[in-house]
Motif scaffolding. Structure first.
Motif, PDB file in Angstrom:
ATOM      1  N   GLY A  63      24.733  48.279  77.425  1.00 60.89           N
ATOM      2  CA  GLY A  63      23.974  48.739  78.487  1.00 60.89           C
ATOM      3  C   GLY A  63      24.795  48.528  79.793  1.00 60.89           C
ATOM      4  N   LEU A  64      25.794  49.191  80.149  1.00 60.11           N
ATOM      5  CA  LEU A  64      26.575  49.002  81.266  1.00 60.11           C
ATOM      6  C   LEU A  64      27.175  50.104  81.714  1.00 60.11           C
ATOM      7  CD1 LEU A  64      28.921  46.232  79.811  1.00 60.11           C
ATOM      8  CD2 LEU A  64      27.208  45.634  81.355  1.00 60.11           C
ATOM      9  N   ARG A 108      34.897  48.834  81.071  1.00 64.45           N
ATOM     10  CA  ARG A 108      33.615  49.082  80.475  1.00 64.45           C
ATOM     11  C   ARG A 108      33.992  49.582  78.876  1.00 64.45           C
ATOM     12  NH1 ARG A 108      30.934  52.862  78.337  1.00 64.45           N
ATOM     13  NH2 ARG A 108      28.703  53.129  78.379  1.00 64.45           N
ATOM     14  N   THR A 149      15.999  49.971  87.396  1.00 64.36           N
ATOM     15  CA  THR A 149      16.501  49.112  86.397  1.00 64.36           C
ATOM     16  C   THR A 149      15.112  48.300  85.813  1.00 64.36           C
ATOM     17  OG1 THR A 149      17.099  47.419  87.699  1.00 64.36           O
ATOM     18  CG2 THR A 149      18.974  48.971  86.902  1.00 64.36           C
ATOM     19  N   SER A 182      16.580  46.487  80.547  1.00 59.91           N
ATOM     20  CA  SER A 182      17.856  46.960  80.753  1.00 59.91           C
ATOM     21  C   SER A 182      18.857  46.127  81.412  1.00 59.91           C
ATOM     22  CB  SER A 182      18.040  48.038  81.605  1.00 59.91           C
ATOM     23  OG  SER A 182      17.513  48.038  82.881  1.00 59.91           O
ATOM     24  N   PHE A 241      22.038  44.378  79.716  1.00 55.97           N
ATOM     25  CA  PHE A 241      23.308  44.437  80.716  1.00 55.97           C
ATOM     26  C   PHE A 241      23.926  42.971  80.497  1.00 55.97           C
ATOM     27  CE2 PHE A 241      24.592  43.058  84.933  1.00 55.97           C
ATOM     28  CZ  PHE A 241      25.657  43.882  85.050  1.00 55.97           C
ATOM     29  N   GLU A 287      27.319  47.940  86.443  1.00 53.82           N
ATOM     30  CA  GLU A 287      25.885  48.131  86.700  1.00 53.82           C
ATOM     31  C   GLU A 287      25.004  48.266  85.247  1.00 53.82           C
ATOM     32  OE1 GLU A 287      25.622  51.568  89.086  1.00 53.82           O
ATOM     33  OE2 GLU A 287      25.787  50.560  90.888  1.00 53.82           O
ATOM     34  N   PRO A 288      23.777  47.675  85.493  1.00 53.86           N
ATOM     35  CA  PRO A 288      22.832  48.028  84.083  1.00 53.86           C
ATOM     36  C   PRO A 288      22.965  49.786  84.085  1.00 53.86           C
ATOM     37  CG  PRO A 288      21.804  46.358  85.449  1.00 53.86           C
ATOM     38  CD  PRO A 288      23.075  47.001  86.255  1.00 53.86           C
TER      39      PRO A 288
END
Lengths: 315, 252
Positions: A173-174, A192, B3, B7, B11, B65-66
């Motif tokens: 979830g990135l 990532r 978000t 999430s 993350f 980032e998420p």
């Protein structure tokens, strides 16, 4: 339980740096050269592709833990299945470090012969398994998230768009921020992907290590010493799968099986390189369950037949 | 980007779990468990990459980032729980001394599986060269100190036994008794990669070893020979000593 905890942590601690190194090497390689272009250069003929995979395995000194992230990423980028599988299955046995350790472990009894049998046997098994699985549709063999890119013509520049969408979703979830200079976003994209590889493989490796430690702690493997020669080969294969040894060290263990014929010792080496409990789980990051089952059954069958044939020659 | 808590959780799970794994390795290192679990030759690599995992975990919240979608959260939770297993195993570990005893027992159990006596074929030529280089520097009668795996390797080959027939060797190992008078074994554990591949190296010995019990550490001095076709150390002296600091010998 204490012995189990020690074994479990030992397997995790031993494999972890190589998994991270493999993922990092893959990320750096991907940063230096487009992996898609490298994958496209591989021959399309399954046979030559598989031979290329085995050839690469002889050159790159990588154990199975290090090879897995590399193969996963290259499959992601569209490398033909036979090449990737042949590399994955053969490289732990045919790389220079493994062959040197086999020579050293068997320096008392025909070291060159054992090195040759190990390298040729593992290569032959990897070739047949890779060709057999390569005949299947990629969708039947590879995990869906690997297909998303390799089959969908994913030929865009990641540094040029934001990754807040489903594009390149790799099960984590990135996403890379939409702002910032292009080079930074390209770098973050690499980070990532690195994390995606680690997050896909390490938990499965941990699970496999746990299964191996539990089996080693609670199965009476010491009873193997009393079994007859008739079942020595399957017993060696089973032991190899359970012990989950690194391919760089397993020859030292196999060479100490003084009660077992050389065919059974080779079966131990061939099988352990092909698949063991910790790898079985980790391979699931790449292969679907059915493909994995086919790999184990076909590979195991080939190891058995080859070991029987070798026993006939070596005695 | 919008978000949701799910999430954000998704993350955070990967870096948290991988960071914990890195932290665990450093904890094992600081508590002296690493020498029991893996060959020290790999320790720099292990520490480097576990440190890398830690840094990666710490840096991620600042650079990524998420993704905005909680899809796959269940799978991530399952992976996270699996990654907690090594931390749980850490709490089951006995102290390093007791751990060494457990690992030693396990290696002996596997030795029963692999045969009665084993020699490692490694280092023979290096051992011969080493002893040949050492001999001129020693006063006459001074024993040559060797690790058991090297000595067992020398003992197992007729040419090295013949070459050093008049040389007295000294080694330290764990004592394993025999049912016959004047016969005993010297054993050390040899690790190549990690404890999973640990095996005992055994050299038969002949001679008196009074008041020494099974698994005691013994220092023995003697010449190499053969008895009933088995390579042996013909011990002229054997005395109990304090345990070696390092339980294992390490393979190439």
């Amino acid at each position: 339980m204490e012995a189990c905890a020690l074994l479990f942590l030992s397997l995790v601690v031993q494999g972890l740096p190589f998994l991270v190194a493999g993922a990092l090497f893959t990320a750096v390689l991907g940063g230096l050269a487009p992996l898609e272009a490298m994958a496209r250069k591989c021959p399309r003929s399954p046979f030559w592709a598989a031979l290329c995979g085995i050839g690469a395995g002889t050159l790159i000194p990588s154990c199975e833990c290090l090879a897995l992230p590399l193969v996963r990423r290259f499959l992601h980028k569209g490398l033909p299945l036979p090449a990737a599988l042949a590399y994955l299955l053969a490289s732990p046995a045919v790389n220079p470090i493994c062959l040197a350790s086999t020579y050293t472990a068997y320096s008392f009894q025909n070291p060159w012969l054992m090195v040759a049998y190990r390298a040729l046997g593992s290569s032959a098994i990897a070739l047949v398994v890779a060709l057999a699985l390569g005949r299947l549709n990629r969708g039947q063999v590879l995990q869906d998230r690997l297909l998303a890119k390799s089959d969908a013509g994913h030929g865009h520049d990641h540094a040029l768009h934001s990754h807040g969408t489903d594009c390149c979703e790799d099960g984590i979830g990135l996403s890379v921020p939409a702002r910032g200079p292009q080079w930074l976003r390209a770098l973050l994209h690499g980070v990532r992907e690195l994390l995606g590889d680690l997050w896909s493989i390490i938990p499965l490796y941990v699970l496999g290590s746990l299964a191996s430690a539990l089996l080693q702690s609670f199965l009476p493997v010491e009873r193997m010493a009393g079994i007859g020669h008739a079942v020595m080969i399957p017993a060696s294969m089973l032991l190899s799968v359970t012990l989950s040894l690194c391919s760089s060290a397993d020859a030292f263990v196999a060479s100490s099986f003084v009660f077992a014929p050389l065919g059974a010792q080779l079966a131990f080496l061939w099988m352990g390189t092909l698949v063991d409990l910790k790898l079985l789980a980790a391979y699931h990051a790449v292969l679907k369950t059915r493909a994995l089952a086919l790999l184990v059954l076909l590979g195991g069958g080939l190891v058995y037949l080859l070991a029987r044939a070798t026993s006939g020659v070596l005695g | 980007m919008k978000t949701s808590p799910a999430s954000v959780l998704r993350f955070l799970l990967p870096p948290t779990a991988l960071g914990l794994a890195g932290l665990l390795v450093w904890k094992l290192h600081s508590l002296d468990y690493l020498p029991l679990l893996q060959n020290p030759a790999f320790r720099p690599l292990t520490l480097f990459f576990s440190g890398f995992l830690l840094l990666l975990a710490l840096a991620l919240p600042w650079c990524l980032e998420p993704a905005g979608s909680p899809a796959g959260l269940a799978g991530d939770l399952a992976r996270f729980l699996v990654m907690l297993a090594p931390a749980a195993a850490f709490f089951l570990l006995p102290d390093p001394t007791q751990s060494a005893k457990i690992l030693s027992d396990r290696a002996w159990m596997l030795q029963n599986l692999t045969g009665q006596t084993s020699f490692m074929g490694r280092k023979n030529q290096e051992a011969i060269a080493y002893v040949q280089g050492l001999l001129p520097q020693l006063p006459p009668g001074e024993p040559v100190d060797l690790d058991l795996d090297v000595l067992a390797s020398l003992a197992s080959r007729p040419e090295s036994r013949a070459l050093f027939a008049e040389v007295s060797f000294r080694t330290r190992a764990q004592y394993q008794p025999s049912s016959k008078e004047g016969r005993w074994k010297m054993a050390r554990l040899l690790m190549v990669c990690c404890v999973a591949d640990t095996r005992p190296i055994v050299l038969e010995a002949r001679g008196s070893a009074p008041e020494i019990r099974e698994n005691d550490w013994v220092e023995a001095t003697g010449k190499l020979g053969v008895e009933d076709g088995i390579p042996v150390l013909l011990a002229t002296e054997a005395a109990r000593i304090d345990p070696e600091e390092d339980l294992f010998l390490y393979g190439p």
